[in-house]
Scaffold this active site. Structure first.
Site, PDB file in Angstrom:
ATOM      1  N   TYR A  50      19.631  19.910  15.817  1.00  0.00           N
ATOM      2  CA  TYR A  50      20.548  20.630  16.574  1.00  0.00           C
ATOM      3  C   TYR A  50      22.092  20.120  16.337  1.00  0.00           C
ATOM      4  O   TYR A  50      22.965  20.334  17.167  1.00  0.00           O
ATOM      5  CB  TYR A  50      20.240  20.442  18.237  1.00  0.00           C
ATOM      6  CG  TYR A  50      19.293  21.338  18.712  1.00  0.00           C
ATOM      7  CD1 TYR A  50      18.361  22.022  17.891  1.00  0.00           C
ATOM      8  CD2 TYR A  50      18.915  20.993  20.041  1.00  0.00           C
ATOM      9  CE1 TYR A  50      17.347  22.524  18.384  1.00  0.00           C
ATOM     10  CE2 TYR A  50      17.812  21.472  20.479  1.00  0.00           C
ATOM     11  CZ  TYR A  50      17.047  22.456  19.948  1.00  0.00           C
ATOM     12  OH  TYR A  50      15.931  23.089  20.453  1.00  0.00           O
ATOM     13  N   LYS A  60       7.399  12.553  14.190  1.00  0.00           N
ATOM     14  CA  LYS A  60       6.747  13.505  13.114  1.00  0.00           C
ATOM     15  C   LYS A  60       6.915  12.754  11.761  1.00  0.00           C
ATOM     16  O   LYS A  60       7.429  13.107  10.863  1.00  0.00           O
ATOM     17  CB  LYS A  60       6.936  14.959  13.098  1.00  0.00           C
ATOM     18  CG  LYS A  60       6.009  15.645  12.186  1.00  0.00           C
ATOM     19  CD  LYS A  60       4.694  15.916  12.885  1.00  0.00           C
ATOM     20  CE  LYS A  60       3.778  16.795  11.888  1.00  0.00           C
ATOM     21  NZ  LYS A  60       2.511  16.917  12.094  1.00  0.00           N
ATOM     22  N   ASP A  99       2.837  16.618  17.479  1.00  0.00           N
ATOM     23  CA  ASP A  99       1.971  17.732  17.536  1.00  0.00           C
ATOM     24  C   ASP A  99       0.879  17.193  18.317  1.00  0.00           C
ATOM     25  O   ASP A  99       0.161  17.926  19.113  1.00  0.00           O
ATOM     26  CB  ASP A  99       1.729  18.314  16.034  1.00  0.00           C
ATOM     27  CG  ASP A  99       1.354  17.422  15.152  1.00  0.00           C
ATOM     28  OD1 ASP A  99       1.437  16.077  15.359  1.00  0.00           O
ATOM     29  OD2 ASP A  99       0.921  17.850  14.006  1.00  0.00           O
ATOM     30  N   ASP A 148      12.965  19.080  23.628  1.00  0.00           N
ATOM     31  CA  ASP A 148      13.068  20.325  24.121  1.00  0.00           C
ATOM     32  C   ASP A 148      11.906  20.801  24.227  1.00  0.00           C
ATOM     33  O   ASP A 148      11.497  21.385  25.349  1.00  0.00           O
ATOM     34  CB  ASP A 148      14.358  21.077  23.281  1.00  0.00           C
ATOM     35  CG  ASP A 148      14.863  22.385  23.772  1.00  0.00           C
ATOM     36  OD1 ASP A 148      14.514  22.445  25.079  1.00  0.00           O
ATOM     37  OD2 ASP A 148      15.459  22.906  23.243  1.00  0.00           O
ATOM     38  N   ASP A 186       9.577  21.451  27.727  1.00  0.00           N
ATOM     39  CA  ASP A 186       9.205  22.575  28.353  1.00  0.00           C
ATOM     40  C   ASP A 186       7.528  22.865  28.639  1.00  0.00           C
ATOM     41  O   ASP A 186       7.066  23.480  29.513  1.00  0.00           O
ATOM     42  CB  ASP A 186       9.732  23.888  27.618  1.00  0.00           C
ATOM     43  CG  ASP A 186      11.135  24.365  28.112  1.00  0.00           C
ATOM     44  OD1 ASP A 186      11.915  23.670  28.372  1.00  0.00           O
ATOM     45  OD2 ASP A 186      11.385  25.414  27.901  1.00  0.00           O
TER      46      ASP A 186
HETATM   47 MG    MG Z   1      15.168  23.968  26.449  1.00  0.00          MG
END
Ligand code: MG
Ligand code: NAI
Length: 326
Positions: free
Chosen positions: A120, A167, A199, A223, A227
């Protein structure tokens, strides 16, 4: 001492759940001064600017900011605002509350997500018609800041260290640096850690969330995985978050502007009210923060509930029920 709280409701249900959380804060009668500011799709349509400079400056100066949600301009608004408060960690608790029909009622996790870099950091290019690239940035300094915060976070009685999700088997340089730095800081501070590939974490957390407690991870992983955890605990209407910097912080629900229900007055205000409880704790009002959280928990358990939780109450009904319990 008066605390200046900047309030940015934004778009859609941000305009409904943010005033609800402010009503709860007002009910505590603390020495807070609320300053409302614009951001998001609506102000962008009017002025061409999704994040007015005035709003950025207010957040950069305030003791704390309460943010609702914005729509399509989210990346243009929330990323600079996190930068405005100097936030290097995003705290995302995902906890199943009694009375809420959760997929995994035993879930009680906290994600500590790196909040400034990774994929990001904004270095994307379109090289040719066919090829686009993204440069992933990981620094030792940002990993260290996050790790030091994590060590402090778990230093209370409730936690035995933390899990590092990464990772590094594939992204050897970037996640390798992240993992090694975080583990090193933990060792320096006498904090226990274990690690898991991100993962594999996604599978493990669905099958047995109780094996995890505090999870420290890079930006994108935090992120996505938070979720995922939202799905385990009963939906986005329940997840709060805090973007913490050295001198100030910004608090926001994890959800977006929910255009499908905006304007109907039925958005669940719980995520934003719990975000406001995190704001109280950040400013040192621990008892008030606990009282708000208890009032929300009791309301989730006994009702009234908004439609996302199977009820038929309005945002206002739920907010009033929380205030009555306070
Ligand atoms: Mg989000
Ligand atoms: P969303 O979080 O807005 O909604 C996803 C689903 O969850 C919808 O069905 C919505 O009705 C439901 N939902 C979310 N919050 C709820 C609440 N408090 N009570 C009841 N139901 C709730 O995510 P979506 O639909 O992917 O994005 C909608 C807009 O929000 C997009 O324009 C997106 O860019 C923006 N967005 C903004 C964020 C921010 O401001 N930080 C974060 C995520 C999305």
């Amino acid at each position: 001492m008066t605390h200046e709280i900047v309030v940015i409701p934004g778009d859609g249900i941000g305009q409904e759940v943010t005033p609800a959380a402010v009503d709860v804060l007002r009910a505590l009668e603390l020495d807070f001064e609320f300053v409302e500011a614009d951001a998001g799709d609506a102000v962008a349509e009017e002025t061409g600017e999704p994040l007015p400079q005035e709003t950025y400056d207010l957040a950069a100066e305030a003791d704390a900011t309460l943010f609702g949600a914005v729509g399509e301009t989210a990346a243009d608004v929330i990323l600079p605002l996190r930068e405005a408060v100097g936030s290097f960690v995003n705290i995302r608790p995902a906890k199943a509350y009694p009375g809420v029909d959760a997929l995994r009622p035993e879930t009680d996790l906290v994600f500590l997500r790196e909040n400034t870099e990774g994929v990001y950091s904004g270095h994307e290019d379109r090289l040719t018609q066919d090829v686009s690239t993204l440069t992933r940035v990981v620094t030792e300094s940002a990993s260290r800041d996050l790790a030091e915060f994590a060590c402090e976070y778990v230093s209370g009685d409730d936690h035995d260290g933390f899990t590092i999700a990464h990772k590094a088997n594939v992204m050897r340089e970037t996640d390798g640096l992240f993992r090694d730095t975080v583990a090193e800081v933990a060792t320096e501070n006498g904090v226990e850690t274990d690690e898991v590939l991100m993962d594999a974490f996604a599978t493990h957390v669905c099958l047995d969330p109780a094996q995890f407690d505090v999870v420290v991870c890079p930006n994108l992983a935090g992120d996505v995985l938070s979720d995922l955890a939202a799905g385990l605990v009963g939906g986005l209407g329940l997840l709060p978050s805090a973007n913490v910097g050295r001198d100030r912080a910004l608090f926001e629900p994890v959800h977006g502007s929910a255009p499908d229900i905006a304007g109907e007055g039925v958005a669940n205000p719980a995520a934003t009210i719990i975000s406001a409880a995190m704001l109280l704790e950040y400013l040192g009002y621990d008892d008030e923060a606990a009282a708000v959280e208890t009032a929300v928990e009791a309301t989730l358990e006994e009702g009234p509930r908004t439609p996302d939780l199977g009820g038929d109450a309005s945002t206002e009904d739920v907010t009033q029920a929380v205030i009555d319990r306070l």
